[in-house]
Design an enzyme around this catalytic site. Structure first.
Site, short mmCIF file in Angstrom:
data_model
loop_
_atom_site.label_atom_id
_atom_site.label_comp_id
_atom_site.label_asym_id
_atom_site.label_seq_id
_atom_site.Cartn_x
_atom_site.Cartn_y
_atom_site.Cartn_z
N GLU A 1 -11.82 -11.65 -10.73
CA GLU A 1 -11.19 -12.87 -10.22
C GLU A 1 -10.10 -12.50 -9.21
O GLU A 1 -9.72 -11.33 -9.12
CB GLU A 1 -10.58 -13.64 -11.40
CG GLU A 1 -9.55 -12.81 -12.14
CD GLU A 1 -9.31 -13.25 -13.58
OE1 GLU A 1 -10.24 -13.79 -14.21
OE2 GLU A 1 -8.20 -13.04 -14.06
N LYS B 1 -7.11 -3.59 -4.53
CA LYS B 1 -6.18 -4.10 -3.52
C LYS B 1 -6.84 -4.19 -2.15
O LYS B 1 -7.48 -3.24 -1.71
CB LYS B 1 -4.96 -3.17 -3.42
CG LYS B 1 -4.08 -3.15 -4.68
CD LYS B 1 -3.36 -4.46 -4.88
CE LYS B 1 -1.90 -4.50 -4.55
NZ LYS B 1 -1.05 -3.39 -4.73
N TYR C 1 3.93 1.48 -1.05
CA TYR C 1 4.56 1.56 -2.38
C TYR C 1 3.59 2.19 -3.38
O TYR C 1 3.93 3.11 -4.12
CB TYR C 1 5.00 0.17 -2.85
CG TYR C 1 5.39 0.13 -4.31
CD1 TYR C 1 6.70 0.48 -4.70
CD2 TYR C 1 4.47 -0.19 -5.30
CE1 TYR C 1 7.06 0.48 -6.03
CE2 TYR C 1 4.82 -0.18 -6.64
CZ TYR C 1 6.11 0.15 -7.00
OH TYR C 1 6.46 0.17 -8.32
N CYS D 1 6.18 -12.40 38.75
CA CYS D 1 6.25 -11.71 40.03
C CYS D 1 5.48 -12.58 41.02
O CYS D 1 4.31 -12.88 40.80
CB CYS D 1 5.60 -10.33 39.91
SG CYS D 1 5.20 -9.59 41.51
N TYR E 1 0.83 -1.20 0.00
CA TYR E 1 0.00 0.00 0.00
C TYR E 1 0.87 1.25 0.00
O TYR E 1 0.63 2.19 -0.76
CB TYR E 1 -0.93 0.00 1.22
CG TYR E 1 -1.83 1.22 1.27
CD1 TYR E 1 -2.93 1.31 0.44
CD2 TYR E 1 -1.55 2.26 2.15
CE1 TYR E 1 -3.75 2.42 0.47
CE2 TYR E 1 -2.36 3.38 2.19
CZ TYR E 1 -3.47 3.46 1.35
OH TYR E 1 -4.27 4.56 1.38
N CYS F 1 1.09 -7.86 45.04
CA CYS F 1 1.52 -6.88 44.04
C CYS F 1 0.28 -6.13 43.53
O CYS F 1 -0.70 -6.74 43.10
CB CYS F 1 2.22 -7.59 42.90
SG CYS F 1 2.54 -6.54 41.47
N GLU G 1 -0.08 -17.19 -12.62
CA GLU G 1 0.64 -16.93 -11.38
C GLU G 1 1.04 -18.27 -10.76
O GLU G 1 0.20 -19.17 -10.63
CB GLU G 1 -0.29 -16.15 -10.43
CG GLU G 1 0.41 -15.40 -9.36
CD GLU G 1 0.95 -14.03 -9.80
OE1 GLU G 1 0.86 -13.68 -11.01
OE2 GLU G 1 1.49 -13.33 -8.93
N SER H 1 1.68 -4.23 -16.21
CA SER H 1 1.33 -4.27 -14.80
C SER H 1 -0.15 -3.93 -14.66
O SER H 1 -0.87 -3.89 -15.66
CB SER H 1 2.21 -3.25 -14.09
OG SER H 1 2.23 -3.51 -12.73
N TYR I 1 -4.65 -16.87 -15.86
CA TYR I 1 -5.70 -15.86 -15.85
C TYR I 1 -5.75 -15.00 -17.12
O TYR I 1 -6.49 -14.03 -17.19
CB TYR I 1 -5.58 -14.95 -14.63
CG TYR I 1 -4.19 -14.36 -14.44
CD1 TYR I 1 -3.70 -13.41 -15.32
CD2 TYR I 1 -3.39 -14.77 -13.39
CE1 TYR I 1 -2.45 -12.88 -15.19
CE2 TYR I 1 -2.12 -14.24 -13.23
CZ TYR I 1 -1.66 -13.30 -14.13
OH TYR I 1 -0.41 -12.78 -14.00
S1 IVH Z 1 -4.18 -9.64 -15.29
C1 IVH Z 1 -2.38 -6.96 -18.48
N1 IVH Z 1 -5.15 -11.20 -13.44
O1 IVH Z 1 -0.75 -9.01 -10.70
C2 IVH Z 1 -2.83 -7.29 -17.12
N2 IVH Z 1 -2.99 -10.30 -13.12
O2 IVH Z 1 0.13 -6.15 -10.38
C3 IVH Z 1 -2.29 -8.57 -16.72
N3 IVH Z 1 -1.91 -11.05 -11.05
O3 IVH Z 1 2.00 -9.05 -12.73
C4 IVH Z 1 -2.63 -8.92 -15.38
N4 IVH Z 1 -3.56 -12.33 -10.36
O4 IVH Z 1 1.12 -11.28 -12.20
C5 IVH Z 1 -4.11 -10.44 -13.83
N5 IVH Z 1 -6.14 -12.62 -11.90
C6 IVH Z 1 -5.11 -11.88 -12.29
C7 IVH Z 1 -3.94 -11.78 -11.51
C8 IVH Z 1 -2.90 -10.98 -11.96
C9 IVH Z 1 -2.33 -11.89 -10.09
C10 IVH Z 1 -0.62 -10.36 -11.03
C11 IVH Z 1 0.08 -10.39 -12.35
C12 IVH Z 1 0.63 -9.01 -12.55
C13 IVH Z 1 0.34 -8.34 -11.26
C14 IVH Z 1 -0.02 -6.90 -11.51
#
Ligand code: IVH
Length: 713
Positions: free
Chosen positions: A140, A354, A60, A466, A58, A471, A201, A106, A253
């Site tokens: 998801e 998050k 970060y 103690c 958080y 006490c 993942e 990301s 995913y």
């Molecule tokens: S989609 C283009 N779905 O979260 C977008 N990412 O902070 C691709 N992650 O590096 C990400 N669960 O490794 C997606 N259900 C999920 C995810 C997921 C974990 C990770 C992913 C990515 C990071 C992003």
């Protein structure tokens, strides 16, 4: 890469930047954005390269958002090297690097329903769609492991890589080939796909992780900090059999790239993200599952429903088998996804929701030593306040001296604190690399901090104690316990009232509780007639309590609610216990030696007997009525009839204390591992006994926490 001094400086700077106000002019913004870039790069290195972050996700994210905000306000500040302009890197020098078929981006972050609503509006604004139009989202879990990319050609797994810097990743094919949830062949060709890149993942189940760490402790190996580290480390080993041994699983995913035989983009044929995940599931991949009612994946008809699903998972995250740090909300339609596109950093069609951070770092500024009702001294760390899972935490228990020494926690340390679910916050570890030499050893007192009598520590107990029953701290704690919910349950009477009445000289012994002057109480600030009358009624009611409550309320060491019921079932009047000898106690199935001695010692003390007589005269019930007589608990006691053995070092209680608890819960302590043993509780560094029990295969092996949970503590 970074010296200790630099790390310390960057850490302090980060905390300062988190508090810093918006710069007022361009010059100040230039300075602040440079500092933000510097600290963000440092934290990315800690997270991706070392797998050992020093600030929470958080924090970060907040640094990142601040930088993004400044760059939006002053676009001149945005340089190509800014962390906002690229995906951070976890590339190592140990593997060959390979290029991803499409960049791995990301995710942008959100923290509440409001943020999600903004995300939904941004998309509509971007596409020029009316704001009242409903976009469908697929939601998801956001798995907290290591990202992987798998390439299949003609149905065969030909390559696997880490995310790396988003363009290039470390090639780890031999390692990934050991994961059972990754098919080496999958039926892509049936759907016309000849080449595909899947994203997913790599992650380890929480229970598997716990067992693995227990085994490592037994084998004398260093422990993994968390499942994520164990998984990402397992992907990057040079020895595939090591990867295999970590029992890593891969959740898929995303289909990042898919090509048909004529070279066209197969993604055009698949209409939605949800359909795609369904297809991947059908051809053998592990995916977040959709289930009616309560699944991991859900197609939501609009952003409000998506937000609701996110909140739902925030609540149940701790009961899920895998670590997840949020949810991912994705526009379901590929068509819309394509139209809205991506920034250099993240797709505009997806966002992470998050969860509130469970871990954070903060400074330990002071240690208090608190005296408990039976005299145990508990060290309590006073922290600079931090937000953890939505609650401000400023003090945590350090349990006992061994806990402090084993973790090497020092005054002035920056410590990693965790608060998971309903669990009480605790210190995970001190951040040794942030020490500057000014930290000091925590001095455990030799004398009681309240009455100054010398502290003693029995051989098999974790706590210093103690031993002065007079006490002041103990007296007050005993009174607080006496009136508490599990004991006499006196409504409206708590710590602050007890302390107040004690200071006024109205309370010196438990008996005084039953001779309070309610007229005087009514005159006190913050009381009045009504609350005095309520208190009187609650105390009058408590006088009629069944005697097991009274027994438990006396603060006899180890005499918990369960053992109190067992004893109460055997007597007609509380004072009968003063005539009981050891043999009489041990005739009762569930009453152990340690507890027996404690009860005998209590009733041998003439002062205690006198106290009980006084209380009886004041109207406190001491006799057993048949209707109050607790049912015989032996049959339903949680460990009734079981044999148990404790081995290794326990961190939350001493060995004797643990044995007493086990006995009170119906178990019999035995000293050797054999076919007769039912349960083995393995503490830290458990050795041959644990090995033997594992080899037998008939013994239930528990951690200390599992044991406590089993007996309902
Ligand atoms: S989609 C283009 N779905 O979260 C977008 N990412 O902070 C691709 N992650 O590096 C990400 N669960 O490794 C997606 N259900 C999920 C995810 C997921 C974990 C990770 C992913 C990515 C990071 C992003």
């Amino acid at each position: 890469m970074y010296s200790k001094e630099e790390q310390r400086h960057l850490f302090d700077l980060s905390k300062k930047l988190l508090e810093a106000p918006e710069p007022s002019d361009f010059a100040a913004a230039t300075d602040q954005s440079a500092q933000l870039r510097q600290t963000i790069v440092y934290h990315e290195w800690r997270y991706y390269a070392l797998n050992d972050p020093v600030i929470s996700d958080y924090e970060y994210d907040m640094l990142y958002k601040k930088l993004e905000g400044l760059e939006n306000r002053f676009p001149e500040l945005r340089s190509p090297e800014s962390p906002t302009q690229r995906v951070s890197s976890d590339l190592t020098e140990d593997f060959a690097t390979v290029e991803h078929l499409t960049p791995m981006l990301s995710l942008d972050n959100s923290y509440n329903a409001e943020d999600l609503k903004d995300f939904d509006e941004r998309i509509k604004n971007y596409l020029g769609l009316p704001l009242d139009l409903e976009i469908e989202y697929c939601v998801e879990p956001k798995f907290d492991g290591g990202t992987i990319a798998l390439v299949y050609e003609n149905d065969q797994l030909i390559r696997a890589a880490t995310r790396g810097n988003g363009q290039m990743g470390d090639e780890i094919t031999p390692n990934i080939r050991t994961l059972r949830s990754v098919p080496l062949r999958a039926g892509f060709s049936e759907t016309g796909i000849v080449k595909a890149e899947l994203r997913g993942e790599a992650i380890i189940r929480k229970d598997v992780f716990e067992k693995m760490n227990e085994q490592r402790a037994t084998d004398g190996l260093s422990l993994f900090a968390n499942p994520r580290n164990a998984a990402t480390g397992g992907l990057r080993t040079k020895d595939p059999s090591e990867t295999a041994s970590r029992r890593i699983e891969a959740f898929i995913y995303q289909l990042g790239y898919a090509e048909t035989a004529d070279g066209s983009n197969a993604l055009d044929l698949l209409k939605t993200h949800d359909d795609t995940v369904e297809l991947l599931s059908k051809i053998g991949f592990k995916v977040p599952l959709k289930k009616a009612g309560d699944g991991e994946r859900k197609v939501c008809k609009n952003i409000a429903e998506a937000a609701e699903f996110c909140m739902h998972w925030q609540k149940k995250r701790d009961s899920y088998a895998y670590e997840i740090d949020g949810m991912v909300v994705k526009v379901n339609s590929f068509e819309l996804q394509r139209r809205v596109g991506s920034t250099a950093h993240h797709p505009r069609w997806a966002i992470a929701f998050k969860f509130k951070a469970k871990q954070a770092t903060t400074r330990l500024v002071h240690v208090d030593f608190q005296v408990g009702k039976v005299g145990s001294i508990t060290p309590v760390a006073k922290l600079e306040p931090v937000q953890l899972a939505g609650v401000t935490v400023s003090s945590v228990s350090l349990h006992n001296e061994d806990f402090i020494r084993n973790k090497d926690i020092r005054l002035g340390d920056t410590v990693l604190v965790e608060r998971a679910g309903d669990v009480i916050p605790y210190i995970v570890k001190p951040m040794e690399e942030l020490r500057d030499g000014s930290e000091q050893e925590i001095q455990f007192p030799k004398n009681c901090p309240v009455c100054n009598s010398p502290l003693v520590r029995a051989e098999d107990e974790a706590a210093w104690r103690c031993e002065n029953p007079d006490c002041e701290a103990q007296i007050i704690q005993r009174m607080i316990h006496h009136v508490s919910k599990n004991a006499m349950d006196i409504d409206g009477f708590g710590e602050s009232q007890i302390e107040k009445f004690y200071r006024l000289g109205w309370l010196r012994s438990l008996a005084d509780i039953y001779r309070l002057d309610y007229e005087q109480i009514a005159q006190l600030d913050g009381f009045g007639e009504k609350s005095a009358a309520n208190l009187k009624a609650a105390i009058e009611k408590a006088k009629q309590n069944p005697i097991y409550r009274l027994l438990h309320s006396l603060s006899i060491h180890h005499l918990g609610i369960k053992a109190s019921k067992i004893l109460a079932a055997e007597i007609g009047h509380v004072l009968e216990l003063k005539d009981w000898d050891e043999e009489r106690f041990t005739r009762i199935h569930n009453i152990g030696k340690v507890l027996t001695h404690n009860v005998i010692r209590f009733f041998q003390n003439e002062k205690n007997v006198e106290l009980l007589r006084e209380m009886e005269e004041l109207g406190v019930n001491m006799t057993q009525t048949e209707e109050d007589r607790p049912k015989t608990v032996s049959a339903d006691a949680p460990l009734a009839g079981k044999t148990i053995l404790f081995t290794g070092t326990l961190s939350r209680m001493g060995r004797k204390e643990a044995q007493a608890k086990a006995e009170a819960a119906g178990a019999k302590n035995i000293s050797a591992v054999s076919g007769n043993l039912n349960i083995l509780v393995a503490g830290e560094a458990a050795g041959s006994k644990l090995k033997k029990a594992q080899a037998l295969g008939t013994v239930q092996i528990l951690t200390e926490d599992e044991f406590l949970a089993l007996i309902g503590e």
